[in-house]
Design a protein around this motif. Structure first.
Motif, PDB file in Angstrom:
ATOM      1  N   ALA A 181    -120.095  12.561  62.518  1.00 24.10           N
ATOM      2  CA  ALA A 181    -120.642  11.878  63.935  1.00 24.10           C
ATOM      3  C   ALA A 181    -121.590  10.424  63.597  1.00 24.10           C
ATOM      4  O   ALA A 181    -121.275   9.584  64.286  1.00 24.10           O
ATOM      5  N   LEU A 182    -122.197  10.666  62.490  1.00 21.74           N
ATOM      6  CA  LEU A 182    -122.888   9.465  62.189  1.00 21.74           C
ATOM      7  C   LEU A 182    -122.128   8.380  61.862  1.00 21.74           C
ATOM      8  O   LEU A 182    -122.434   7.047  62.006  1.00 21.74           O
ATOM      9  N   GLY A 183    -121.049   8.701  61.120  1.00 23.78           N
ATOM     10  CA  GLY A 183    -120.022   7.713  60.509  1.00 23.78           C
ATOM     11  C   GLY A 183    -119.289   7.039  61.536  1.00 23.78           C
ATOM     12  O   GLY A 183    -118.824   5.734  61.446  1.00 23.78           O
ATOM     13  N   ALA A 184    -119.157   7.625  63.003  1.00 23.82           N
ATOM     14  CA  ALA A 184    -118.472   7.184  64.127  1.00 23.82           C
ATOM     15  C   ALA A 184    -119.543   6.309  65.032  1.00 23.82           C
ATOM     16  O   ALA A 184    -118.906   5.505  65.758  1.00 23.82           O
ATOM     17  N   VAL A 185    -120.616   6.414  64.694  1.00 22.51           N
ATOM     18  CA  VAL A 185    -121.482   5.624  65.776  1.00 22.51           C
ATOM     19  C   VAL A 185    -121.379   4.253  65.670  1.00 22.51           C
ATOM     20  O   VAL A 185    -121.422   3.708  66.733  1.00 22.51           O
ATOM     21  N   PRO A 186    -121.378   3.586  64.424  1.00 25.21           N
ATOM     22  CA  PRO A 186    -121.177   2.063  64.577  1.00 25.21           C
ATOM     23  C   PRO A 186    -119.927   1.718  65.441  1.00 25.21           C
ATOM     24  O   PRO A 186    -119.851   0.682  66.255  1.00 25.21           O
ATOM     25  N   TYR A 187    -118.678   2.319  65.361  1.00 23.54           N
ATOM     26  CA  TYR A 187    -117.474   2.017  66.042  1.00 23.54           C
ATOM     27  C   TYR A 187    -117.548   2.345  67.518  1.00 23.54           C
ATOM     28  O   TYR A 187    -117.283   1.437  68.221  1.00 23.54           O
ATOM     29  N   ILE A 188    -118.174   3.421  67.828  1.00 26.60           N
ATOM     30  CA  ILE A 188    -118.644   3.719  69.205  1.00 26.60           C
ATOM     31  C   ILE A 188    -119.288   2.872  69.987  1.00 26.60           C
ATOM     32  O   ILE A 188    -119.069   2.383  71.015  1.00 26.60           O
ATOM     33  N   VAL A 189    -120.381   2.533  69.085  1.00 26.75           N
ATOM     34  CA  VAL A 189    -121.398   1.593  69.687  1.00 26.75           C
ATOM     35  C   VAL A 189    -120.707   0.020  70.039  1.00 26.75           C
ATOM     36  O   VAL A 189    -121.007  -0.448  71.068  1.00 26.75           O
TER      37      VAL A 189
END
Length: 247
Positions: free
Chosen positions: A169-177
């Motif tokens: 979940a934390l790893g996906a945060v940059p791409y989602i943002v």
């Protein structure tokens, strides 16, 4: 001549269009990587490297069979008669090792694996969780080390699962943002380049791979527990088969 000229012209036009597009360079890089991978696999297969690995594996198995044959010949040596029982033990161990495809000289372990209905699964689970197992010197059976209770194993499983999903979940945060800003806020679109998005994707892939190794470490004790709980061959059925063979 005209046909060749038209072909060159068409190829030049296509190349210009691709390079002129927003993701043209990336597209060409992907094609080059695919071509290199395909060509590499082809030449590796063509060179006979894969077949040589198979031949090496078959050679090792043949050498083990030859070793077992040499050991069996020792039983007929009159000078080694007093060691017959010891030689028989080592021959049994070598044959079971070869059959089960596992390197371990403990005949009690080999017998236990052999008694499982799914011996291949037993070998895999043992190799994964062997560091969490120990042998009971009184019963010669394998068991979990005292500190790995059922409650603790459950905690490891739950905690490992929590860490796994949290890391992803934390790893996906940059791409989602970045994707969110790129879609809903026009003023950020120029700042969010394709390279930045690719970097966020690669970051997620790296975190995902690392999280799999972390989860794998937490699930190793569970593999040891599953090894001990594998279904065994029915003893009555085994005795019946032995009687039928004797008859």
């Amino acid at each position: 001549m005209a046909a060749n000229f038209n072909t060159d012209l068409d190829l030049n036009n296509i190349a210009s269009i691709i390079l002129g597009s927003a993701y043209g360079l990336e597209f060409i890089c992907v094609l080059v990587v695919i071509f290199v991978l395909v060509a590499s696999i082809y030449f590796i297969a063509k060179s006979g490297f894969i077949s040589s690995l198979r031949e090496h594996s078959e050679h090792r198995r043949k050498k083990r069979n030859e070793l077992i044959t040499d050991q069996e010949k020792l039983l007929d040596d009159k000078f080694l008669t007093e060691f017959s029982s010891d030689l028989e033990y080592h021959i049994k161990v070598s044959k079971l090792e070869n059959y089960l495809n596992i390197k371990n000289r403990d005949i009690d372990l080999l017998k236990y694996i052999l008694s499982c209905r799914n011996k291949d699964k037993a070998v895999k689970l043992y190799k994964i969780g062997k560091e969490y197992l120990e042998k009971d010197n009184l019963s010669n059976n394998y068991k979990l080390k005292p500190k790995y209770t059922v409650k603790r194993l459950k905690f490891y499983e739950n905690f490992g699962t929590f860490i796994y999903f949290t890391m992803n979940a934390l790893g996906a945060v940059p791409y989602i943002v970045l994707s969110f800003l790129n879609i809903f806020y026009k003023e950020y679109r120029l700042a969010i380049t394709s390279d930045l998005l690719y970097l966020a994707i690669f970051f997620f892939i790296g975190v995902f791979i690392f999280s799999m190794f972390v989860l794998w470490g937490f699930l190793k004790p569970e593999a040891a527990k599953n090894f001990l709980e594998l279904e065994k061959i029915d003893i009555k059925q085994r005795e019946s088969n032995d009687l039928n063979r004797a008859a």
